[in-house]
Structures are given as structure tokens and as C-alpha cells.
Design an enzyme around this catalytic site. Sequence first.
Site, PDB file in Angstrom:
ATOM      1  N   ASP A   1       8.932  25.064   4.861  1.00 27.93           N
ATOM      2  CA  ASP A   1       7.590  24.782   5.375  1.00 27.93           C
ATOM      3  C   ASP A   1       6.941  23.592   4.679  1.00 27.93           C
ATOM      4  O   ASP A   1       5.724  23.563   4.475  1.00 27.93           O
ATOM      5  CB  ASP A   1       6.683  26.025   5.249  1.00 27.93           C
ATOM      6  CG  ASP A   1       7.361  27.245   5.837  1.00 27.93           C
ATOM      7  OD1 ASP A   1       7.873  27.129   6.958  1.00 27.93           O
ATOM      8  OD2 ASP A   1       7.396  28.292   5.179  1.00 27.93           O
TER       9      ASP A   1
ATOM     10  N   LYS B   1       8.612  19.274   7.320  1.00 24.56           N
ATOM     11  CA  LYS B   1       9.778  18.437   7.671  1.00 24.56           C
ATOM     12  C   LYS B   1       9.675  17.949   9.116  1.00 24.56           C
ATOM     13  O   LYS B   1      10.119  16.857   9.430  1.00 24.56           O
ATOM     14  CB  LYS B   1      11.074  19.245   7.515  1.00 24.56           C
ATOM     15  CG  LYS B   1      11.416  19.601   6.100  1.00 24.56           C
ATOM     16  CD  LYS B   1      12.751  20.309   6.027  1.00 24.56           C
ATOM     17  CE  LYS B   1      12.752  21.700   6.600  1.00 24.56           C
ATOM     18  NZ  LYS B   1      12.108  22.731   5.800  1.00 24.56           N
TER      19      LYS B   1
ATOM     20  N   GLY C   1      11.052  27.243  11.631  1.00 22.27           N
ATOM     21  CA  GLY C   1       9.921  26.993  12.511  1.00 22.27           C
ATOM     22  C   GLY C   1       9.401  25.594  12.257  1.00 22.27           C
ATOM     23  O   GLY C   1       8.986  25.284  11.155  1.00 22.27           O
ATOM     24  N   HIS C   2       9.511  24.737  13.241  1.00 21.82           N
ATOM     25  CA  HIS C   2       8.973  23.382  13.101  1.00 21.82           C
ATOM     26  C   HIS C   2       7.736  23.294  13.981  1.00 21.82           C
ATOM     27  O   HIS C   2       7.799  23.633  15.158  1.00 21.82           O
ATOM     28  CB  HIS C   2       9.936  22.326  13.644  1.00 21.82           C
ATOM     29  CG  HIS C   2      11.223  22.263  12.922  1.00 21.82           C
ATOM     30  ND1 HIS C   2      11.325  21.820  11.631  1.00 21.82           N
ATOM     31  CD2 HIS C   2      12.470  22.584  13.314  1.00 21.82           C
ATOM     32  CE1 HIS C   2      12.584  21.868  11.270  1.00 21.82           C
ATOM     33  NE2 HIS C   2      13.298  22.329  12.259  1.00 21.82           N
TER      34      HIS C   2
HETATM   35  P1  IMP Z   1      16.296  34.850   6.549  1.00 18.76           P
HETATM   36  O1  IMP Z   1      16.638  33.402   6.652  1.00 18.76           O
HETATM   37  O2  IMP Z   1      15.545  35.376   7.739  1.00 18.76           O
HETATM   38  O3  IMP Z   1      17.475  35.691   6.182  1.00 18.76           O
HETATM   39  O4  IMP Z   1      15.272  35.012   5.317  1.00 18.76           O
HETATM   40  C1  IMP Z   1      15.664  34.764   3.967  1.00 18.76           C
HETATM   41  C2  IMP Z   1      14.527  34.118   3.190  1.00 18.76           C
HETATM   42  O5  IMP Z   1      14.322  32.804   3.670  1.00 18.76           O
HETATM   43  C3  IMP Z   1      13.180  34.844   3.332  1.00 18.76           C
HETATM   44  O6  IMP Z   1      12.469  34.707   2.115  1.00 18.76           O
HETATM   45  C4  IMP Z   1      12.486  34.051   4.420  1.00 18.76           C
HETATM   46  O7  IMP Z   1      11.083  34.164   4.338  1.00 18.76           O
HETATM   47  C5  IMP Z   1      12.964  32.649   4.080  1.00 18.76           C
HETATM   48  N1  IMP Z   1      12.972  31.739   5.238  1.00 18.76           N
HETATM   49  C6  IMP Z   1      13.843  31.685   6.248  1.00 18.76           C
HETATM   50  N2  IMP Z   1      13.549  30.693   7.097  1.00 18.76           N
HETATM   51  C7  IMP Z   1      12.472  30.075   6.596  1.00 18.76           C
HETATM   52  C8  IMP Z   1      11.706  28.936   7.011  1.00 18.76           C
HETATM   53  O8  IMP Z   1      11.973  28.271   8.014  1.00 18.76           O
HETATM   54  N3  IMP Z   1      10.650  28.610   6.215  1.00 18.76           N
HETATM   55  C9  IMP Z   1      10.348  29.311   5.094  1.00 18.76           C
HETATM   56  N4  IMP Z   1      11.046  30.340   4.666  1.00 18.76           N
HETATM   57  C10 IMP Z   1      12.090  30.743   5.407  1.00 18.76           C
END
Ligand code: IMP
Length: 440
Positions: free
Chosen positions: A17, A20, A44-45
Site C-alpha cells: 500500500d 505503487k 489492491g491498486h
Molecule cells: P495473503 O497475501 O492474503 O496471504 O496475506 C498475507 C499478509 O499479506 C497479510 O498480512 C495481508 O494483510 C498482507 N497483504 C496481502 N496483500 C496485501 C496488499 O496488497 N497490501 C498490503 N498487505 C497485503
Amino acid sequence: MTGTGKGIVVVGLQWGDEGKGKVTDLVGSQADYVVRYNGGDNAGHTVILDGETYALHSLPSGILNSRVTSVIGNGAVVDPQELTGELRTLRERGVHLGRLVISPLAHVTAPFHRLLDGVRETALRNGRIGTTGRGIGPTYVDKARRNGIRVQDLLDGPRLRVKVEANLRLTNRVLEQVYSQSSVDTEGMVDALLRCGEELRPFVDDAARLLNRALDDSATVLFEGGQATMLDVDHGTYPFVSSSNATAGGACTGSGVGPTRITRVIGVAKAYVTRVGSGPFPTEMTGKPGADGEKGDWLRHHGHELGVTTGRPRRTGWFDAVVSRYAAMVNGCSDMALTKLDVLTGLPSIPVCVAYDVRTREGWKRTRDLPVNSEEFASAKPVYDELPGWSEPIDGIANFAKLPVAARTYVENVEKLSDCAVSLIGTGAERESIIKRHMV
Ligand code: IMP
């Protein structure tokens, strides 16, 4: 290998976040191809275009630019229902989409991966990772265990059925015996996946060959990292990480483009730090009553720090130069983009973390290097330098010399402490609110 193509990687230097999307959008305006090389719809962009806000999860942000080819590389994972849904929504909003190519080697997130993600998190109780619940971890588990389903399988009914059945023989035992859940039925799922496969069929192509040919023909290829360095499964705060290689090296393994073709690595850091999910975060200001918690709330409020994918309030803290220097190193950053500098306006002074005090076997030690031992990292107490703040609004400023002296000093300190030149500075939400400094 011929040609003088450019391979540019954009990678987050913190816990995601960092903004990017805006940097990819800017650099992507010169790109012919934009590639997602890791992760899936956990990303999420947010891209703001002509006053309209678009939140993309599965699609590369280049999809909003009709002259760009967007590529989902083999290192990414695809939830076919989400991806087809996102494509439909953009079409309904009248966005003229660019060309999309999906690698047949990319792995598929099926509904049971999401289910597994959820039940595992519940079972972990206090040790839970705080995942986005999108099934990312279980999809990469199946990939590494070599019983995954790939995009190419979605295009062949009998083959898909065999793969799903083989997978569910194991997955259903895990669901029933480990997590006391009901088993999952093959039929409805295979049909739904095949319907998505038909929608995606026109986009499936040999992405590695396409990108290498494009580089031979002197094209510019932008690799956009999902998540960020500190969420990288190897280099991040394991086990509180995602399951892919978000770092710049992942751009190569996740796309089939060799390291010699990468010409620039832009690290993106926010002017402060946020994190969603669990895990250590040394400069965090917690929501507990007291001055620190209030400053954390202030940053969350001023920076609009709510997750794009989950809507969760983000944890907030001061800029951590131990993290940014480490991240610039493991990514081999050529330069850095510092985003959301405008959010810091109004603070009388701004702390920047320059070192940690960590508990080691030999007692407490001060270090400027990120500890590789996870327990030492979890014990880290930030050591701050206090930098002067500024009160003049800087929103939309596009010229470095026009920034207040204190804001310039802040940026110069960030680049010195991170050991990396700051080439881009974000000064507001709009596309034009960006300072372009020495372009590397
Ligand atoms: P997962 O990718 O859903 O398995 O989550 C693993 C960790 O990565 C968790 O702490 C999520 O909150 C974090 N996470 C996954 N994708 C993002 C993102 O796009 N932005 C911020 N944190 C993320």
C-alpha cells in the site's frame, strides 16, 4: 538476445500500500507492456483517472491504458471468478480496455483455496497472519506441492476434472479431518471454472515468449510487484508475509524474463509506514490511549489508510529507514519514489527511525541493519531522529524547489538514510501531483 528494450520493475519497499499504482501509472505511460508477476487478488491498486477512482485487484493497472498490453505472468495466481468479474465491471463502466495476456502457467485460485485460507486463519487464533482471505497461501501451497491447477487446465474440461478430483482427494481429507469442515463437491466447481475458462480463453498466450520478443524489439516492459518487500515469502517478516516473491527478483522468475533484461528497479516507499494484518512493525503507533495512539490515528485519518481489498484500517507508524535501506538493498533499487509526502503537512516535527535497539542472546544492541533473526526483529525498539515539520500545504506541487525547506530536508534525509536516490515524490492523490526529480 537482441534489442535495447527496457525492463523496469516497480516494487514496494515496506508492507504494501505504498501507492505503487500511481508510480506504475506514471512510468507505465511510457511502457508498452505492464506485467503482474506475483500474488493475486490480494493486491489492491487504486488508480484515479479523469476524476474516476478504479480499485483493481487481479488486473495489472496498465489495463486502463488502451495502448498498453497487460500481462499476468506465470508467478501470479488467478482467481478466475474475480478476474472475469473485474473485466466485466470495467467494461460496464465504459473503460476502453487495453490488450490482456494471461500466462497458461499461472496457477488458479479455486473456491476451496479461499475456504482453506479462512479455516486455517481461524485455527491459528492469536497466531493468525491476518491474510486477505483470498486463498493466496493455499494456492501457492498447491503450486509447491505440485498438485495445483493452472490457467491452461481451465481450457480443457476432462483434464480440469481430473486435476480438481486429484486435488480434492487430499484437500477434502484436510478439510474434514484437520478442520472439521464438510468436504467440497467437484461438479459445480468444475463447471463454474470451465465457464470462466471460456471467458478467459482469448487472453491465454505464451507470456514469456511475448515479453522476450517485445524486449528484442526495443519495447519498454514494466513489471508491477504485488504486495511488497516486507511481505515477500523469503525476504519479509516471515511467517507474517504473503506467499510469493514480491521483490524485484520475482519479476524474472514470475514472468520468464531473465535478470540481464532488467534495466531499472524503482522502489516505492510511503513517507510514513502502514501495515495490514499481523506481524512485527517497529515504528507502529498503536491505538492505545496516549500520545502515540493519537498520532497513529491522525496519520490513518489524514492518509485515508483503509485497505483497498479488505477495508480494514491500516496500522500506522513513522518512516523506518532501517526497513527502507534493507529493502533498497535486497531489490537492488536504482531509485526510489516517496509517496504521500503531503500527508505529513501540519506536524511540528517528524520522527524518522534510523536504528533499532534489539534484544539478542548477548543483551540489548543498537543496529542500523535489519535483524535476520525474527525474534530479534520482533523485539526491535525504534531509535528516532526528529526532523522539522512544515505547515504550508504542498498538495499538487510538481517542482522540488517549490517545497518548503523542511519538506526538502525530509526527502534528503530519507534518501541518505535509505542509501537510494529519491527520483519521484507524491504530493497528492491526483495523477499530476508528483515531483519528478533526477530520473535515473
Ligand atoms: P495473503 O497475501 O492474503 O496471504 O496475506 C498475507 C499478509 O499479506 C497479510 O498480512 C495481508 O494483510 C498482507 N497483504 C496481502 N496483500 C496485501 C496488499 O496488497 N497490501 C498490503 N498487505 C497485503
